[in-house]
Design a protein around this motif. Sequence first.
Motif, short mmCIF file in Angstrom:
data_model
loop_
_atom_site.label_atom_id
_atom_site.label_comp_id
_atom_site.label_asym_id
_atom_site.label_seq_id
_atom_site.Cartn_x
_atom_site.Cartn_y
_atom_site.Cartn_z
N LYS A 73 -0.90 25.17 -17.66
CA LYS A 73 -2.27 25.46 -17.20
C LYS A 73 -3.07 24.18 -16.98
CE LYS A 73 -2.56 30.02 -19.40
NZ LYS A 73 -3.18 30.79 -20.51
N SER A 74 -2.86 23.19 -17.83
CA SER A 74 -3.55 21.91 -17.65
C SER A 74 -3.17 21.26 -16.33
CB SER A 74 -3.22 20.97 -18.82
OG SER A 74 -3.76 19.68 -18.61
N LEU A 75 -1.87 21.26 -16.02
CA LEU A 75 -1.42 20.68 -14.76
C LEU A 75 -1.90 21.48 -13.56
CD1 LEU A 75 2.20 19.78 -15.90
CD2 LEU A 75 0.35 18.17 -15.44
N ALA A 76 -1.93 22.80 -13.70
CA ALA A 76 -2.42 23.64 -12.59
C ALA A 76 -3.90 23.37 -12.32
CB ALA A 76 -2.19 25.11 -12.93
N ARG A 77 -4.67 23.11 -13.37
CA ARG A 77 -6.09 22.82 -13.17
C ARG A 77 -6.31 21.52 -12.40
NH1 ARG A 77 -6.61 25.22 -18.43
NH2 ARG A 77 -6.36 23.19 -19.43
N LEU A 78 -5.34 20.62 -12.46
CA LEU A 78 -5.42 19.37 -11.71
C LEU A 78 -4.98 19.53 -10.26
CD1 LEU A 78 -4.03 16.90 -14.39
CD2 LEU A 78 -6.39 17.02 -13.56
N GLY A 79 -4.50 20.71 -9.92
CA GLY A 79 -4.13 20.97 -8.53
C GLY A 79 -2.65 21.00 -8.26
N PHE A 80 -1.82 20.73 -9.26
CA PHE A 80 -0.37 20.80 -9.05
C PHE A 80 0.05 22.26 -8.88
CE2 PHE A 80 -0.79 16.85 -11.54
CZ PHE A 80 -0.03 15.99 -10.78
N PRO A 81 0.96 22.54 -7.94
CA PRO A 81 1.57 23.87 -7.90
C PRO A 81 2.58 23.96 -9.05
CG PRO A 81 1.88 22.66 -5.83
CD PRO A 81 1.44 21.67 -6.86
N VAL A 97 1.82 34.71 -16.38
CA VAL A 97 0.78 33.77 -16.81
C VAL A 97 -0.14 33.53 -15.62
CG1 VAL A 97 0.26 31.52 -17.80
CG2 VAL A 97 2.40 32.68 -18.40
N SER A 98 -1.40 33.82 -15.79
CA SER A 98 -2.37 33.67 -14.70
C SER A 98 -2.39 32.23 -14.19
CB SER A 98 -3.76 34.07 -15.19
OG SER A 98 -4.73 33.87 -14.19
N GLY A 99 -2.37 32.08 -12.86
CA GLY A 99 -2.45 30.77 -12.24
C GLY A 99 -1.12 30.08 -12.04
N LEU A 100 -0.03 30.67 -12.55
CA LEU A 100 1.29 30.06 -12.42
C LEU A 100 2.23 30.99 -11.67
CD1 LEU A 100 1.93 28.88 -16.11
CD2 LEU A 100 0.63 27.69 -14.32
N THR A 101 3.22 30.39 -11.01
CA THR A 101 4.37 31.16 -10.55
C THR A 101 5.34 31.24 -11.72
OG1 THR A 101 4.13 30.38 -8.28
CG2 THR A 101 6.28 31.24 -8.92
N THR A 102 5.74 32.42 -12.13
CA THR A 102 6.63 32.55 -13.29
C THR A 102 7.96 33.15 -12.87
OG1 THR A 102 5.61 34.68 -13.84
CG2 THR A 102 4.75 32.73 -14.95
N LEU A 103 9.01 32.57 -13.40
CA LEU A 103 10.38 33.00 -13.11
C LEU A 103 11.13 33.14 -14.43
CD1 LEU A 103 11.09 30.49 -10.19
CD2 LEU A 103 10.58 32.93 -9.94
N SER A 104 12.24 33.85 -14.38
CA SER A 104 13.05 34.02 -15.58
C SER A 104 14.51 34.23 -15.19
CB SER A 104 12.54 35.20 -16.43
OG SER A 104 12.64 36.40 -15.69
N GLN A 134 0.84 -1.19 0.00
CA GLN A 134 0.00 0.00 0.00
C GLN A 134 0.88 1.25 0.00
OE1 GLN A 134 -2.76 -1.04 3.34
NE2 GLN A 134 -4.33 -0.64 1.78
N LYS A 135 1.28 1.63 -1.20
CA LYS A 135 2.09 2.83 -1.38
C LYS A 135 1.16 3.95 -1.86
CE LYS A 135 6.14 4.65 -3.79
NZ LYS A 135 7.17 4.42 -4.81
N VAL A 136 0.89 4.90 -0.98
CA VAL A 136 -0.11 5.94 -1.29
C VAL A 136 0.61 7.19 -1.79
CG1 VAL A 136 -1.97 7.37 -0.35
CG2 VAL A 136 -1.62 5.02 0.50
N PRO A 137 0.27 7.66 -2.99
CA PRO A 137 0.92 8.87 -3.50
C PRO A 137 0.40 10.11 -2.80
CG PRO A 137 -0.80 8.18 -5.01
CD PRO A 137 -0.71 7.12 -3.95
N PRO A 138 1.17 11.19 -2.80
CA PRO A 138 0.67 12.45 -2.26
C PRO A 138 -0.43 13.00 -3.18
CG PRO A 138 2.74 12.81 -3.39
CD PRO A 138 2.53 11.33 -3.37
N LEU A 139 -1.14 14.00 -2.70
CA LEU A 139 -2.08 14.70 -3.56
C LEU A 139 -1.31 15.60 -4.52
CD1 LEU A 139 -4.75 15.70 -0.90
CD2 LEU A 139 -4.89 13.81 -2.56
N ALA A 140 -1.96 15.96 -5.61
CA ALA A 140 -1.32 16.83 -6.60
C ALA A 140 -0.83 18.12 -5.97
CB ALA A 140 -2.28 17.12 -7.74
N GLN A 141 -1.58 18.65 -5.02
CA GLN A 141 -1.22 19.92 -4.39
C GLN A 141 0.10 19.83 -3.61
OE1 GLN A 141 -4.84 20.17 -2.11
NE2 GLN A 141 -3.80 19.66 -0.20
N GLU A 142 0.57 18.61 -3.37
CA GLU A 142 1.83 18.41 -2.65
C GLU A 142 2.98 18.08 -3.60
OE1 GLU A 142 1.11 15.90 1.05
OE2 GLU A 142 -0.72 15.52 -0.11
#
Length: 310
Positions: free
Chosen positions: A151-159, A170-177, A126-134
Amino acid sequence: MINVLFASRSPGWDSYEAPLRAAFDRAGLSDIDLRTDHAPETVDYIVYAPKSDLQDFTPYVNCKAVLSLWAGVEKIVPNTTLIQPLCRMVDPGMTSGMVEWVTGHALRHHLDIDFFLDHQSGEWIQKVPPLAQERPVTVLGLGELGQACAKSLARLGFPVTGWSRTPKEVSGLTTLSGPEGLKQALSSAQILVLLLPLTEGTRDLINAETLALLPKGACLLNPGRGPLVVDADLVAALDSGQLHRATLDVFREEPLPRDHPFWGHPRITVSPHIAAETRALTAARVIAENIRRGEAKEPFLYQVDRTRGY
Protein backbone atom coordinates in the motif's frame (compact mmCIF):
# COMPACT_ATOMS: atom_id res chain seq x y z
CA MET A 1 -2.16 -13.62 40.25
CA ILE A 2 -1.17 -14.10 36.59
CA ASN A 3 2.31 -15.60 36.30
CA VAL A 4 4.18 -14.49 33.17
CA LEU A 5 7.55 -16.07 32.36
CA PHE A 6 9.98 -14.04 30.26
CA ALA A 7 12.04 -16.58 28.31
CA SER A 8 14.24 -14.82 25.80
CA ARG A 9 17.97 -14.16 25.53
CA SER A 10 17.63 -12.02 22.40
CA PRO A 11 15.83 -9.68 22.82
CA GLY A 12 16.67 -9.64 26.49
CA TRP A 13 15.16 -8.96 29.90
CA ASP A 14 16.91 -5.60 30.29
CA SER A 15 15.22 -4.33 27.13
CA TYR A 16 11.75 -5.65 27.91
CA GLU A 17 11.15 -5.58 31.67
CA ALA A 18 10.17 -1.91 31.93
CA PRO A 19 8.12 -1.75 28.69
CA LEU A 20 6.22 -4.92 29.63
CA ARG A 21 5.40 -3.67 33.11
CA ALA A 22 4.22 -0.34 31.68
CA ALA A 23 2.10 -2.15 29.04
CA PHE A 24 0.50 -4.38 31.69
CA ASP A 25 -0.44 -1.33 33.75
CA ARG A 26 -1.83 0.39 30.67
CA ALA A 27 -3.95 -2.68 29.86
CA GLY A 28 -5.34 -2.80 33.40
CA LEU A 29 -3.44 -5.99 34.26
CA SER A 30 -2.48 -5.11 37.82
CA ASP A 31 -2.09 -8.68 39.08
CA ILE A 32 0.83 -9.73 36.85
CA ASP A 33 3.88 -11.43 38.31
CA LEU A 34 6.52 -11.05 35.56
CA ARG A 35 9.74 -13.00 36.12
CA THR A 36 12.43 -15.05 34.44
CA ASP A 37 12.28 -17.90 36.95
CA HIS A 38 8.72 -19.07 37.61
CA ALA A 39 8.29 -22.75 38.39
CA PRO A 40 6.99 -24.33 35.15
CA GLU A 41 3.72 -25.64 36.57
CA THR A 42 2.77 -22.15 37.84
CA VAL A 43 3.23 -20.33 34.51
CA ASP A 44 0.16 -18.84 32.81
CA TYR A 45 1.89 -17.20 29.81
CA ILE A 46 5.36 -17.37 28.29
CA VAL A 47 6.90 -14.35 26.55
CA TYR A 48 9.28 -16.11 24.21
CA ALA A 49 11.95 -15.96 21.52
CA PRO A 50 13.46 -19.02 19.80
CA LYS A 51 16.96 -18.25 21.09
CA SER A 52 15.72 -18.86 24.63
CA ASP A 53 17.19 -21.62 26.74
CA LEU A 54 13.63 -22.91 27.08
CA GLN A 55 13.16 -25.58 24.44
CA ASP A 56 11.04 -28.17 26.27
CA PHE A 57 7.50 -26.94 26.94
CA THR A 58 6.31 -30.22 28.48
CA PRO A 59 6.49 -29.03 32.13
CA TYR A 60 4.32 -25.96 31.40
CA VAL A 61 1.09 -27.84 31.88
CA ASN A 62 -1.01 -24.80 32.85
CA CYS A 63 0.37 -22.38 30.27
CA LYS A 64 -2.44 -20.69 28.32
CA ALA A 65 -0.30 -19.31 25.46
CA VAL A 66 3.25 -18.81 24.22
CA LEU A 67 3.65 -15.23 23.00
CA SER A 68 6.56 -14.86 20.61
CA LEU A 69 8.63 -11.69 20.33
CA TRP A 70 9.54 -12.63 16.74
CA ALA A 71 7.44 -12.25 13.60
CA GLY A 72 8.81 -15.49 12.14
CA VAL A 73 7.79 -18.74 13.81
CA GLU A 74 9.50 -21.29 11.57
CA LYS A 75 12.05 -22.02 14.33
CA ILE A 76 9.28 -22.61 16.90
CA VAL A 77 6.56 -24.48 15.02
CA PRO A 78 8.60 -27.72 14.57
CA ASN A 79 8.99 -28.07 18.37
CA THR A 80 6.71 -31.00 19.14
CA THR A 81 6.67 -30.25 22.88
CA LEU A 82 4.93 -26.93 22.21
CA ILE A 83 1.23 -27.81 22.24
CA GLN A 84 0.02 -24.54 23.78
CA PRO A 85 -1.48 -21.80 21.58
CA LEU A 86 1.35 -19.92 19.89
CA CYS A 87 1.07 -16.27 18.84
CA ARG A 88 3.54 -14.56 16.54
CA MET A 89 4.54 -10.93 16.91
CA VAL A 90 2.87 -8.39 14.69
CA ASP A 91 4.23 -5.15 16.08
CA PRO A 92 3.16 -1.72 14.78
CA GLY A 93 6.73 -0.48 15.24
CA MET A 94 8.03 -3.45 13.27
CA THR A 95 5.53 -2.75 10.50
CA SER A 96 6.60 0.89 10.28
CA GLY A 97 10.25 -0.13 10.11
CA MET A 98 9.56 -2.63 7.34
CA VAL A 99 7.54 -0.12 5.33
CA GLU A 100 10.35 2.43 5.58
CA TRP A 101 13.03 -0.12 4.57
CA VAL A 102 11.06 -1.46 1.60
CA THR A 103 9.93 1.95 0.40
CA GLY A 104 13.40 3.44 0.73
CA HIS A 105 15.15 0.66 -1.17
CA ALA A 106 12.42 0.43 -3.80
CA LEU A 107 12.89 4.14 -4.50
CA ARG A 108 16.66 3.69 -4.49
CA HIS A 109 16.40 1.03 -7.21
CA HIS A 110 13.66 2.87 -9.09
CA LEU A 111 15.75 6.06 -9.25
CA ASP A 112 18.93 4.00 -9.85
CA ILE A 113 20.78 5.97 -7.19
CA ASP A 114 23.61 3.42 -7.28
CA PHE A 115 24.30 4.37 -10.90
CA PHE A 116 24.96 7.99 -9.94
CA LEU A 117 27.04 6.92 -6.94
CA ASP A 118 29.17 4.88 -9.36
CA HIS A 119 29.62 7.83 -11.75
CA GLN A 120 31.12 10.65 -9.73
CA SER A 121 34.12 11.24 -11.97
CA GLY A 122 32.99 14.53 -13.49
CA GLU A 123 31.18 13.05 -16.48
CA TRP A 124 27.73 14.64 -17.00
CA ILE A 125 25.39 11.67 -17.62
CA GLN A 126 21.73 12.59 -17.85
CA LYS A 127 20.07 9.28 -17.11
CA VAL A 128 16.40 10.04 -16.40
CA PRO A 129 14.40 7.39 -14.53
CA PRO A 130 10.82 6.57 -15.52
CA LEU A 131 7.96 7.77 -13.35
CA ALA A 132 6.72 5.43 -10.63
CA GLN A 133 3.58 4.76 -12.66
CA GLU A 134 5.79 3.15 -15.32
CA ARG A 135 7.61 0.82 -12.87
CA PRO A 136 5.52 -2.24 -11.92
CA VAL A 137 6.26 -3.70 -8.49
CA THR A 138 5.31 -7.13 -7.19
CA VAL A 139 5.12 -7.99 -3.50
CA LEU A 140 5.15 -11.72 -2.72
CA GLY A 141 3.29 -12.20 0.56
CA LEU A 142 0.18 -10.33 1.60
CA GLY A 143 0.28 -10.71 5.34
CA GLU A 144 0.33 -7.71 7.67
CA LEU A 145 3.79 -6.58 6.53
CA GLY A 146 3.28 -7.35 2.86
CA GLN A 147 0.03 -5.42 2.65
CA ALA A 148 1.48 -2.42 4.50
CA CYS A 149 4.49 -2.24 2.15
CA ALA A 150 2.40 -2.79 -0.97
CA LYS A 151 0.00 0.00 0.00
CA SER A 152 2.88 2.37 0.72
CA LEU A 153 4.35 1.78 -2.73
CA ALA A 154 0.94 2.12 -4.38
CA ARG A 155 0.47 5.51 -2.71
CA LEU A 156 3.68 6.65 -4.42
CA GLY A 157 2.19 5.78 -7.79
CA PHE A 158 3.77 2.39 -8.48
CA PRO A 159 1.45 -0.18 -10.08
CA VAL A 160 1.59 -2.88 -7.39
CA THR A 161 0.71 -6.54 -7.75
CA GLY A 162 0.46 -8.63 -4.62
CA TRP A 163 0.70 -12.41 -4.63
CA SER A 164 -0.31 -14.85 -1.92
CA ARG A 165 -0.68 -18.59 -1.90
CA THR A 166 -4.41 -18.31 -1.14
CA PRO A 167 -6.71 -15.67 -2.69
CA LYS A 168 -6.89 -12.26 -1.00
CA GLU A 169 -8.47 -8.97 -2.00
CA VAL A 170 -6.64 -5.78 -1.06
CA SER A 171 -7.98 -2.38 -2.08
CA GLY A 172 -5.70 -0.51 -4.48
CA LEU A 173 -3.68 -3.58 -5.50
CA THR A 174 -3.87 -6.19 -8.20
CA THR A 175 -3.95 -9.47 -6.27
CA LEU A 176 -3.05 -12.90 -7.60
CA SER A 177 -2.66 -16.33 -6.05
CA GLY A 178 -1.64 -19.87 -6.83
CA PRO A 179 1.06 -21.19 -9.20
CA GLU A 180 -0.30 -19.52 -12.34
CA GLY A 181 -0.79 -16.28 -10.45
CA LEU A 182 2.84 -16.44 -9.32
CA LYS A 183 4.04 -16.68 -12.92
CA GLN A 184 1.90 -13.70 -13.86
CA ALA A 185 3.04 -11.68 -10.84
CA LEU A 186 6.71 -12.31 -11.62
CA SER A 187 6.39 -11.60 -15.34
CA SER A 188 5.69 -7.89 -14.75
CA ALA A 189 7.87 -7.28 -11.68
CA GLN A 190 10.53 -4.69 -12.42
CA ILE A 191 10.98 -4.52 -8.64
CA LEU A 192 10.28 -7.71 -6.67
CA VAL A 193 9.77 -7.60 -2.88
CA LEU A 194 9.84 -10.85 -0.87
CA LEU A 195 7.70 -10.83 2.28
CA LEU A 196 6.55 -14.44 2.45
CA PRO A 197 6.73 -16.60 5.57
CA LEU A 198 9.18 -19.48 5.43
CA THR A 199 7.37 -22.78 4.97
CA GLU A 200 8.10 -25.92 3.00
CA GLY A 201 5.99 -24.39 0.24
CA THR A 202 8.05 -21.19 0.02
CA ARG A 203 11.58 -22.47 0.70
CA ASP A 204 13.78 -21.94 -2.42
CA LEU A 205 10.85 -20.31 -4.23
CA ILE A 206 13.16 -17.76 -5.85
CA ASN A 207 15.41 -19.94 -7.99
CA ALA A 208 16.75 -20.07 -11.53
CA GLU A 209 13.32 -20.94 -12.96
CA THR A 210 11.37 -18.18 -11.19
CA LEU A 211 14.11 -15.56 -11.65
CA ALA A 212 13.95 -16.23 -15.40
CA LEU A 213 10.29 -15.15 -15.36
CA LEU A 214 11.18 -11.60 -14.26
CA PRO A 215 11.63 -8.84 -16.84
CA LYS A 216 15.30 -8.56 -17.76
CA GLY A 217 17.01 -6.02 -15.52
CA ALA A 218 14.62 -6.35 -12.58
CA CYS A 219 15.67 -5.58 -9.01
CA LEU A 220 15.01 -7.79 -6.00
CA LEU A 221 14.48 -6.83 -2.36
CA ASN A 222 14.45 -9.55 0.30
CA PRO A 223 13.58 -8.40 3.81
CA GLY A 224 11.46 -11.53 4.40
CA ARG A 225 13.31 -14.82 4.92
CA GLY A 226 16.76 -15.85 3.65
CA PRO A 227 15.88 -19.39 2.53
CA LEU A 228 13.23 -18.07 0.14
CA VAL A 229 16.13 -17.48 -2.27
CA VAL A 230 18.60 -19.97 -3.76
CA ASP A 231 21.85 -18.04 -3.26
CA ALA A 232 23.78 -19.45 -6.23
CA ASP A 233 20.84 -18.87 -8.59
CA LEU A 234 20.56 -15.25 -7.45
CA VAL A 235 24.26 -14.62 -8.11
CA ALA A 236 24.00 -16.28 -11.53
CA ALA A 237 21.01 -14.09 -12.45
CA LEU A 238 22.94 -10.96 -11.47
CA ASP A 239 26.04 -12.05 -13.37
CA SER A 240 24.03 -12.75 -16.52
CA GLY A 241 22.19 -9.42 -16.39
CA GLN A 242 18.80 -11.05 -15.86
CA LEU A 243 18.72 -9.19 -12.55
CA HIS A 244 20.10 -5.66 -12.27
CA ARG A 245 20.57 -5.39 -8.51
CA ALA A 246 19.53 -7.06 -5.26
CA THR A 247 19.25 -5.72 -1.73
CA LEU A 248 19.14 -8.41 0.93
CA ASP A 249 18.38 -8.09 4.64
CA VAL A 250 17.98 -11.79 5.52
CA PHE A 251 20.11 -14.84 4.82
CA ARG A 252 20.27 -18.61 5.19
CA GLU A 253 23.00 -18.21 7.77
CA GLU A 254 23.16 -15.17 10.04
CA PRO A 255 25.40 -13.34 10.58
CA LEU A 256 26.32 -13.72 6.92
CA PRO A 257 29.74 -15.44 6.81
CA ARG A 258 32.65 -13.16 5.91
CA ASP A 259 33.57 -15.30 2.89
CA HIS A 260 30.05 -15.40 1.42
CA PRO A 261 29.95 -14.21 -2.22
CA PHE A 262 27.15 -11.73 -1.44
CA TRP A 263 29.60 -9.45 0.40
CA GLY A 264 31.83 -8.73 -2.57
CA HIS A 265 29.29 -8.77 -5.38
CA PRO A 266 29.08 -5.34 -7.05
CA ARG A 267 25.32 -5.58 -7.59
CA ILE A 268 24.32 -6.84 -4.14
CA THR A 269 23.71 -4.68 -1.08
CA VAL A 270 23.72 -6.46 2.27
CA SER A 271 21.96 -5.04 5.32
CA PRO A 272 22.27 -6.92 8.66
CA HIS A 273 18.68 -8.03 9.35
CA ILE A 274 17.49 -4.56 10.38
CA ALA A 275 14.44 -4.04 8.14
CA ALA A 276 11.87 -4.92 10.81
CA GLU A 277 13.36 -5.11 14.26
CA THR A 278 10.86 -5.64 17.06
CA ARG A 279 10.47 -2.46 19.11
CA ALA A 280 10.16 -3.16 22.83
CA LEU A 281 7.68 -0.36 23.52
CA THR A 282 5.13 -1.34 20.87
CA ALA A 283 5.74 -5.11 21.09
CA ALA A 284 5.08 -5.03 24.84
CA ARG A 285 1.64 -3.59 24.16
CA VAL A 286 0.84 -6.48 21.80
CA ILE A 287 1.91 -8.97 24.51
CA ALA A 288 -0.22 -7.20 27.12
CA GLU A 289 -3.26 -7.18 24.83
CA ASN A 290 -2.96 -10.91 24.21
CA ILE A 291 -2.74 -11.63 27.94
CA ARG A 292 -5.80 -9.44 28.50
CA ARG A 293 -7.60 -11.40 25.80
CA GLY A 294 -6.55 -14.71 27.29
CA GLU A 295 -7.88 -13.75 30.69
CA ALA A 296 -11.13 -12.48 29.15
CA LYS A 297 -11.52 -15.70 27.13
CA GLU A 298 -11.32 -13.72 23.86
CA PRO A 299 -9.48 -14.98 20.73
CA PHE A 300 -5.75 -14.30 20.73
CA LEU A 301 -4.26 -11.91 18.20
CA TYR A 302 -1.98 -13.43 15.53
CA GLN A 303 -2.39 -17.03 16.66
CA VAL A 304 -0.33 -19.39 14.51
CA ASP A 305 -2.02 -22.01 12.36
CA ARG A 306 0.45 -24.87 12.72
CA THR A 307 -0.92 -26.69 9.67
CA ARG A 308 0.09 -23.70 7.52
CA GLY A 309 3.27 -22.93 9.46
CA TYR A 310 2.47 -19.29 10.26
